[in-house]
Design an enzyme around this catalytic site. Sequence first.
Site, PDB file in Angstrom:
ATOM      1  CG  HIS A 228      -1.829   1.130   1.359  1.00 26.86           C
ATOM      2  ND1 HIS A 228      -3.161   1.066   0.990  1.00 26.86           N
ATOM      3  CD2 HIS A 228      -1.644   2.401   1.815  1.00 26.86           C
ATOM      4  CE1 HIS A 228      -3.742   2.237   1.220  1.00 26.86           C
ATOM      5  NE2 HIS A 228      -2.837   3.058   1.715  1.00 26.86           N
ATOM      6  CD  GLU A 229       1.565   3.595   3.614  1.00 29.44           C
ATOM      7  OE1 GLU A 229       1.772   4.649   2.977  1.00 29.44           O
ATOM      8  OE2 GLU A 229       0.531   3.408   4.278  1.00 29.44           O
TER       9      GLU A 229
ATOM     10  CG  HIS B 122       0.243   6.336  -0.456  1.00 26.75           C
ATOM     11  ND1 HIS B 122      -0.728   7.158  -0.985  1.00 26.75           N
ATOM     12  CD2 HIS B 122      -0.370   5.602   0.515  1.00 26.75           C
ATOM     13  CE1 HIS B 122      -1.882   6.939  -0.358  1.00 26.75           C
ATOM     14  NE2 HIS B 122      -1.692   5.995   0.543  1.00 26.75           N
TER      15      HIS B 122
ATOM     16  CD  GLU C 242      -5.717   5.399   0.354  1.00 25.98           C
ATOM     17  OE1 GLU C 242      -5.791   4.284   0.915  1.00 25.98           O
ATOM     18  OE2 GLU C 242      -4.812   6.226   0.632  1.00 25.98           O
TER      19      GLU C 242
END
Length: 490
Positions: free
Chosen positions: A255-256, A259, A285
């Site tokens: 997920h990160e 980003h 997101e």
Amino acid sequence: MSAFDDLLAFQRQTEALSSVAERLGWDQETVMPRGATEQRAEEMGAMESVLHERRTDPRIGEWLEVAEPRTEAEARAVELIARDFTRKNRVPARLASEIARVTSLAQGIWAEARANDAPEEFLPTLDNVLMLKREEAAALADGGDLYDALLDDYEPGATGAGVAALFDQMRPRLVALREDVLGAENQPAALTGHFPHDTQLRLARACASAFGYDWSRGRMDIAVHPFSSGRWQDSRITTRVVETDPFNCFYSTIHEVGHSSYELGIDEDYAFTPLGRGVSLGVHESQSRIYENQMGRSRAFSGWLFARMHDAFDGLNVANAEEFYRTVNRVTPGYIRTESDEVQYNLHIMLRFDLERDLIAGRLDVADLTEAWNARFLKDFGVAVDRPANGVLQDVHWSVGLFGYFPTYALGNVYAGCLNAAMRAAVPELPEALARGDAAPGVEWLRENVQRHGGLLPPRRLIEEATGGEVGPEALLDYLEEKFGRIYAL
């Protein structure tokens, strides 16, 4: 030099100082000594005072009046500088500095209260943060809606009413799918066992590399609440490790990476300009969620992960790759937003959106927040919150003043649904590559169609140009119903 050149040169220094301030925040959440909290709060307040003075410098207004941009990118940069100049001039310097100081302190107080399961240790501080954010919202709104004024910081052009209408449109299909899934006869097995810390981190790095994370411009550290930080040539990620739940570590990492890769993928010509960052948190997101879910939790990539986990942890209680895929996507009525499955995630966001909107509007007092949270969670999820760390204390956002941030998570899911449909059509070889642990075809498509543009295009226009269609929740909802319908044999 022209007025435009003077404006951009001044902005370049402001962007550099802003990046330094962001690094202070990263340091506080990763490696700063616990005893340095008060000093860091003063440092953050001082840095915000300097930045606020620069962002409201009268010369910016003078340059803006006569600046003559020559290209679309330059015109967009001027537009973004003017927007920021107008908004920052509405907020008194005293208030901007105090918000930075208080939220820096509040973050540490929240972390201690969460660890102690003691909301009474944090709520008085939250009340102070809320008062400051209401004051800021009133200054920004200039007579308009307070919540909209805060939301506009994170998703320009969005409104609370528009978000509420979107959520009303999504909720019936999400709730119906959840009920069908939880009532299905054949439920996936949970992953059980002990998964050592160092082994998890080694595999987390492998997952980050599979998604193309640039280790020459990034690093991975541990944080209470995973986040990414930085831009241009330095964008860092964090994760967390729970030795009974390796998925927490692996999927937080992916997920990160989404980003961070967005920031690292922006056209290098936009560095130190307003175009050199993600255009909105909703678009941000969309990148983290499509990395984590549509690619990371796919049958293809989970098969690759299964083989590596099977070897690294000397076997698993899940028999094969297909059962592992079902386990990775297991739907359970858990408490924690960041650990939630795709079916229920947006329902967690809807709860927070309604509560924070009521807090800003004065319809809900901080003293009543825990009770309101618990009652709403029981109503929405059918489970009573067992302890505050699993309820009102679980998220860092309100402690650092991020009111208006939460709905961008759900907007990001909607954007990701649209992008996934377009990406799958454009990159038919993606499943085969993911099965090899290589997300490059998908990552490259996202970099070309979304990431490289930075702040060049407004959020919805960016997604519409990337996908060739209008933004709406249908693609996401269709994807969820198809995926989980198959997993649960609905």
